[in-house]
Design a protein around this motif. Structure first.
Motif, PDB file in Angstrom:
ATOM      1  N   HIS A  34       0.676  -1.444  -0.171  1.00  0.00           N
ATOM      2  CA  HIS A  34       0.107   0.134  -0.147  1.00  0.00           C
ATOM      3  C   HIS A  34       0.701   1.330   0.101  1.00  0.00           C
ATOM      4  O   HIS A  34       1.858   1.190   0.725  1.00  0.00           O
ATOM      5  CB  HIS A  34      -0.913  -0.280   1.916  1.00  0.00           C
ATOM      6  CG  HIS A  34      -1.754  -0.825   1.376  1.00  0.00           C
ATOM      7  ND1 HIS A  34      -1.700  -2.498   1.726  1.00  0.00           N
ATOM      8  CD2 HIS A  34      -2.888  -0.787   1.221  1.00  0.00           C
ATOM      9  CE1 HIS A  34      -2.465  -3.096   1.533  1.00  0.00           C
ATOM     10  NE2 HIS A  34      -4.104  -1.810   1.149  1.00  0.00           N
ATOM     11  N   PHE A  35       0.530   1.943  -0.465  1.00  0.00           N
ATOM     12  CA  PHE A  35       1.097   2.879  -1.010  1.00  0.00           C
ATOM     13  C   PHE A  35       0.075   4.746  -0.894  1.00  0.00           C
ATOM     14  O   PHE A  35      -1.431   4.621  -1.130  1.00  0.00           O
ATOM     15  CB  PHE A  35       1.725   3.555  -2.052  1.00  0.00           C
ATOM     16  CG  PHE A  35       3.326   2.475  -2.140  1.00  0.00           C
ATOM     17  CD1 PHE A  35       4.071   3.769  -2.403  1.00  0.00           C
ATOM     18  CD2 PHE A  35       3.320   1.884  -2.777  1.00  0.00           C
ATOM     19  CE1 PHE A  35       5.273   2.759  -2.141  1.00  0.00           C
ATOM     20  CE2 PHE A  35       4.594   0.677  -2.442  1.00  0.00           C
ATOM     21  CZ  PHE A  35       5.417   1.736  -2.553  1.00  0.00           C
ATOM     22  N   SER A  36       0.371   5.880  -0.385  1.00  0.00           N
ATOM     23  CA  SER A  36      -0.646   6.830  -0.531  1.00  0.00           C
ATOM     24  C   SER A  36       0.249   8.408  -1.419  1.00  0.00           C
ATOM     25  O   SER A  36       1.410   7.797  -1.352  1.00  0.00           O
ATOM     26  CB  SER A  36      -1.347   7.399   0.493  1.00  0.00           C
ATOM     27  OG  SER A  36      -1.634   6.529   1.435  1.00  0.00           O
ATOM     28  N   THR A  37      -0.776   9.201  -2.175  1.00  0.00           N
ATOM     29  CA  THR A  37      -0.773  10.252  -2.048  1.00  0.00           C
ATOM     30  C   THR A  37      -0.455  11.048  -1.295  1.00  0.00           C
ATOM     31  O   THR A  37      -0.737  11.316  -0.032  1.00  0.00           O
ATOM     32  CB  THR A  37      -1.486  10.654  -3.269  1.00  0.00           C
ATOM     33  OG1 THR A  37      -2.663  11.372  -3.080  1.00  0.00           O
ATOM     34  CG2 THR A  37      -1.947   9.525  -4.242  1.00  0.00           C
ATOM     35  N   SER A  38       0.161  11.877  -1.850  1.00  0.00           N
ATOM     36  CA  SER A  38      -0.020  13.065  -0.582  1.00  0.00           C
ATOM     37  C   SER A  38      -0.777  13.805  -0.291  1.00  0.00           C
ATOM     38  O   SER A  38      -0.714  14.088   1.011  1.00  0.00           O
ATOM     39  CB  SER A  38       1.285  14.589  -1.377  1.00  0.00           C
ATOM     40  OG  SER A  38       0.458  14.989  -2.024  1.00  0.00           O
ATOM     41  N   ALA A  39      -1.734  13.956  -0.847  1.00  0.00           N
ATOM     42  CA  ALA A  39      -3.439  14.168  -0.505  1.00  0.00           C
ATOM     43  C   ALA A  39      -3.833  13.610   0.395  1.00  0.00           C
ATOM     44  O   ALA A  39      -4.216  13.702   1.180  1.00  0.00           O
ATOM     45  CB  ALA A  39      -4.359  14.597  -1.957  1.00  0.00           C
ATOM     46  N   GLN A  40      -3.618  11.890   0.989  1.00  0.00           N
ATOM     47  CA  GLN A  40      -3.665  11.188   1.296  1.00  0.00           C
ATOM     48  C   GLN A  40      -3.299  10.429   2.176  1.00  0.00           C
ATOM     49  O   GLN A  40      -3.537   9.927   3.032  1.00  0.00           O
ATOM     50  CB  GLN A  40      -4.230   9.472   0.179  1.00  0.00           C
ATOM     51  CG  GLN A  40      -4.699   9.956  -0.754  1.00  0.00           C
ATOM     52  CD  GLN A  40      -4.487   9.065  -1.522  1.00  0.00           C
ATOM     53  OE1 GLN A  40      -3.368   7.608  -2.298  1.00  0.00           O
ATOM     54  NE2 GLN A  40      -5.446   8.687  -2.539  1.00  0.00           N
ATOM     55  N   VAL A  41      -1.161  10.766   2.669  1.00  0.00           N
ATOM     56  CA  VAL A  41      -0.593  10.315   3.635  1.00  0.00           C
ATOM     57  C   VAL A  41      -1.150  10.701   4.782  1.00  0.00           C
ATOM     58  O   VAL A  41      -1.312  10.055   5.855  1.00  0.00           O
ATOM     59  CB  VAL A  41       0.480  10.782   3.093  1.00  0.00           C
ATOM     60  CG1 VAL A  41       1.131  11.545   2.916  1.00  0.00           C
ATOM     61  CG2 VAL A  41       1.574   9.742   3.758  1.00  0.00           C
ATOM     62  N   ALA A  42      -1.733  11.615   5.236  1.00  0.00           N
ATOM     63  CA  ALA A  42      -2.185  11.856   6.446  1.00  0.00           C
ATOM     64  C   ALA A  42      -2.760  11.636   6.946  1.00  0.00           C
ATOM     65  O   ALA A  42      -3.123  10.899   8.205  1.00  0.00           O
ATOM     66  CB  ALA A  42      -2.683  13.677   6.757  1.00  0.00           C
ATOM     67  N   GLU A  43      -4.272  11.322   5.983  1.00  0.00           N
ATOM     68  CA  GLU A  43      -4.945  10.323   6.869  1.00  0.00           C
ATOM     69  C   GLU A  43      -4.911   9.506   6.589  1.00  0.00           C
ATOM     70  O   GLU A  43      -5.201   8.255   8.121  1.00  0.00           O
ATOM     71  CB  GLU A  43      -6.454  10.905   5.582  1.00  0.00           C
ATOM     72  CG  GLU A  43      -7.740  10.021   6.242  1.00  0.00           C
ATOM     73  CD  GLU A  43      -8.623  10.080   5.765  1.00  0.00           C
ATOM     74  OE1 GLU A  43      -9.736   8.862   5.533  1.00  0.00           O
ATOM     75  OE2 GLU A  43      -8.615  10.523   4.060  1.00  0.00           O
ATOM     76  N   THR A  44      -3.390   8.516   5.721  1.00  0.00           N
ATOM     77  CA  THR A  44      -3.195   7.271   6.580  1.00  0.00           C
ATOM     78  C   THR A  44      -2.467   7.301   7.335  1.00  0.00           C
ATOM     79  O   THR A  44      -2.894   5.966   8.992  1.00  0.00           O
ATOM     80  CB  THR A  44      -2.340   7.055   5.560  1.00  0.00           C
ATOM     81  OG1 THR A  44      -3.853   6.463   4.341  1.00  0.00           O
ATOM     82  CG2 THR A  44      -1.991   5.632   5.443  1.00  0.00           C
ATOM     83  N   ALA A  45      -1.974   7.746   8.002  1.00  0.00           N
ATOM     84  CA  ALA A  45      -1.076   7.923   9.101  1.00  0.00           C
ATOM     85  C   ALA A  45      -1.733   8.130  10.540  1.00  0.00           C
ATOM     86  O   ALA A  45      -2.064   7.393  11.199  1.00  0.00           O
ATOM     87  CB  ALA A  45      -0.255   9.535   9.282  1.00  0.00           C
ATOM     88  N   ALA A  46      -3.152   9.112  10.208  1.00  0.00           N
ATOM     89  CA  ALA A  46      -3.910   9.328  11.591  1.00  0.00           C
ATOM     90  C   ALA A  46      -4.621   7.969  11.626  1.00  0.00           C
ATOM     91  O   ALA A  46      -5.340   7.563  12.592  1.00  0.00           O
ATOM     92  CB  ALA A  46      -4.937   9.806  11.298  1.00  0.00           C
TER      93      ALA A  46
END
Length: 112
Positions: A34-46
């Motif tokens: 799984h990866f995230s874009t810059s727009a998604q990564v903060a939500e993934t972390a949270a």
């Protein structure tokens, strides 16, 4: 375009030592990294790492992963990058610590 993977420090250390990884337990269960874009990564972390303070944020160039990287609908129907092969050290553009602050993770400037 840079995409991002969040690792527990122990997972990152193992990848550095082994030169590649099939990912965390969730990656192994799903059959891709799984990866995230810059727009998604903060939500993934949270969502997945809220209680973790010793994290590593790893950036990779999506274009360099070729056809092994698929963009697939996931959380909320958004397209997320999924890597269908081991994530290799040669894929890494950079890595940085992702500390936990009072109001969430503190991302490097320019990421989110």
């Amino acid at each position: 375009m840079l995409i991002y993977k969040i690792f527990l420090r122990s997972q990152w250390d193992a990848m550095v030592q082994q030169g590649e990884t099939l990912g965390a337990p969730i990656d192994l269960a799903d059959g891709y990294v799984h990866f995230s874009t810059s727009a998604q990564v903060a939500e993934t972390a949270a969502k997945y790492f809220a209680e973790h303070s010793d994290l590593v944020l790893v950036a990779a160039q999506a274009d360099d992963m070729g056809d092994d990287l698929k963009w697939e609908a996931s959380r909320g129907g958004a397209l997320f990058p999924h890597l269908y092969r081991p994530f290799r050290m040669s894929d890494v553009a950079w890595d940085k610590s992702l500390p936990l602050g009072a109001s969430g993770h503190i991302f490097p400037e320019g990421v989110v």
